[in-house]
Design an enzyme around this catalytic site. Structure first.
Site, short mmCIF file in Angstrom:
data_model
loop_
_atom_site.label_atom_id
_atom_site.label_comp_id
_atom_site.label_asym_id
_atom_site.label_seq_id
_atom_site.Cartn_x
_atom_site.Cartn_y
_atom_site.Cartn_z
N CYS A 160 -7.88 12.40 1.56
CA CYS A 160 -7.00 11.70 2.50
C CYS A 160 -5.86 11.00 1.77
O CYS A 160 -5.89 10.79 0.56
CB CYS A 160 -7.83 10.69 3.29
SG CYS A 160 -7.04 10.21 4.84
N ASP A 179 -16.80 4.41 7.30
CA ASP A 179 -15.96 3.90 6.21
C ASP A 179 -16.43 2.51 5.80
O ASP A 179 -17.03 1.78 6.58
CB ASP A 179 -14.50 3.88 6.68
CG ASP A 179 -13.51 4.00 5.53
OD1 ASP A 179 -13.89 3.71 4.39
OD2 ASP A 179 -12.35 4.35 5.79
O1 LIG Z 1 -5.89 5.14 3.28
C1 LIG Z 1 -5.20 4.34 3.95
O2 LIG Z 1 -4.21 3.77 3.47
C2 LIG Z 1 -5.56 4.04 5.37
C3 LIG Z 1 -4.87 3.03 6.05
C4 LIG Z 1 -5.18 2.74 7.37
C5 LIG Z 1 -6.17 3.44 8.01
C6 LIG Z 1 -6.88 4.44 7.33
C7 LIG Z 1 -6.59 4.75 6.02
N1 LIG Z 1 -7.33 5.70 5.31
C8 LIG Z 1 -8.39 6.40 5.92
C9 LIG Z 1 -9.16 7.40 5.17
O3 LIG Z 1 -9.55 8.41 5.74
C10 LIG Z 1 -9.62 7.14 3.75
O4 LIG Z 1 -9.83 8.35 3.13
C11 LIG Z 1 -10.92 6.41 3.81
O5 LIG Z 1 -10.65 5.15 4.35
C12 LIG Z 1 -11.56 6.26 2.43
O6 LIG Z 1 -10.70 5.57 1.57
P1 LIG Z 1 -11.18 5.17 0.09
O7 LIG Z 1 -12.18 4.07 0.20
O8 LIG Z 1 -9.93 4.73 -0.59
O9 LIG Z 1 -11.73 6.42 -0.54
#
Ligand SMILES: O=C(O)c1ccccc1NCC(=O)[C@H](O)[C@H](O)COP(=O)(O)O
Length: 209
Positions: A7, A126
């Site tokens: 993502c 999440d």
């Molecule tokens: O990634 C972002 O900036 C974000 C901002 C607002 C809403 C969702 C967002 N990301 C969503 C995703 O699908 C991410 O992959 C997920 O939250 C996992 O993130 P991480 O902990 O950094 O791997």
């Protein structure tokens, strides 16, 4: 086989590399609350560069329906993902398959929300708190994930090459979703972290059959 969604893509080359390494889906973030936000032109360029059979996921957080419609028309994502306080019937209005993110940061208190989206194609569990943005790099207590959920689970939050095998062993998710764990900076993916992540998922799949 555990599906992999990478993502927060902002660059064509990162998304193409993810696909070449074996990612099943790439996420494009349209909310202003993200440091990984793309505009419609950037998103269209990334989506068009992807090879077939790799899903483009368009991610929103409490945006207007008109904006979601605009993105659908321009980018033609295969899946939508809603990350805010959207309700199930609101998510369904676009007539497209969607994932609904559930904030697991409050532990047990989050569990009722896992049953509130019967129309979703899958649930993204999440690690952040309720009302917070994703992409936080925070993991939650994976052992809280109920065994029997009506919708497929996509595990997210703080995953990286060093912990994803444990996460798969504990949760047995349909898929995993990663953003910060494959980055050198927000929105900039690191080829070696990306390759290590995909390899760790595939190694876990081979071990936990
Ligand atoms: O990634 C972002 O900036 C974000 C901002 C607002 C809403 C969702 C967002 N990301 C969503 C995703 O699908 C991410 O992959 C997920 O939250 C996992 O993130 P991480 O902990 O950094 O791997």
């Amino acid at each position: 086989m555990t599906r992999i969604k990478c993502c927060g893509m902002t660059r064509v080359e990162d998304a193409v590399l993810a696909a070449e390494l074996g990612a099943d889906a790439v996420g494009l973030i349209f909310t202003a609350r993200s440091r990984r936000r793309v505009d419609v032109d950037q998103a269209r360029a990334i989506a068009r560069a992807l090879p077939p059979m790799v899903t483009t996921v368009a991610l929103f957080m409490d945006e207007d329906a008109a904006f979601v419609d605009e993105v659908i028309a321009s980018v033609q994502p295969g899946l939508l993902q809603f990350h805010g306080a959207e309700r199930d019937d609101w998510c369904a209005q676009f007539g497209r398959p969607y994932l609904k993110a559930v904030a697991m940061g409050e532990g047990d208190h989050a569990l009722p929300r896992l049953r509130a989206f019967p129309g979703a194609a899958g649930l993204v569990l999440d690690g952040h708190g309720l009302g917070e943005a994703g992409g936080s790099g925070k993991a939650f207590d994976w052992s809280l994930t109920p065994r029997e959920l009506a919708r497929p689970v996509i595990l997210a939050g703080g995953l990286h090459a060093g912990n994803v095998a444990d996460a798969i062993r504990v949760v047995r998710p349909w898929g995993v979703d990663v953003s910060s764990g494959i980055e050198s900076a927000p929105g900039i993916k690191d080829p070696s972290r990306l390759a290590a992540f995909v390899a760790a998922v595939r190694a876990a799949d081979a071990t936990h059959v």
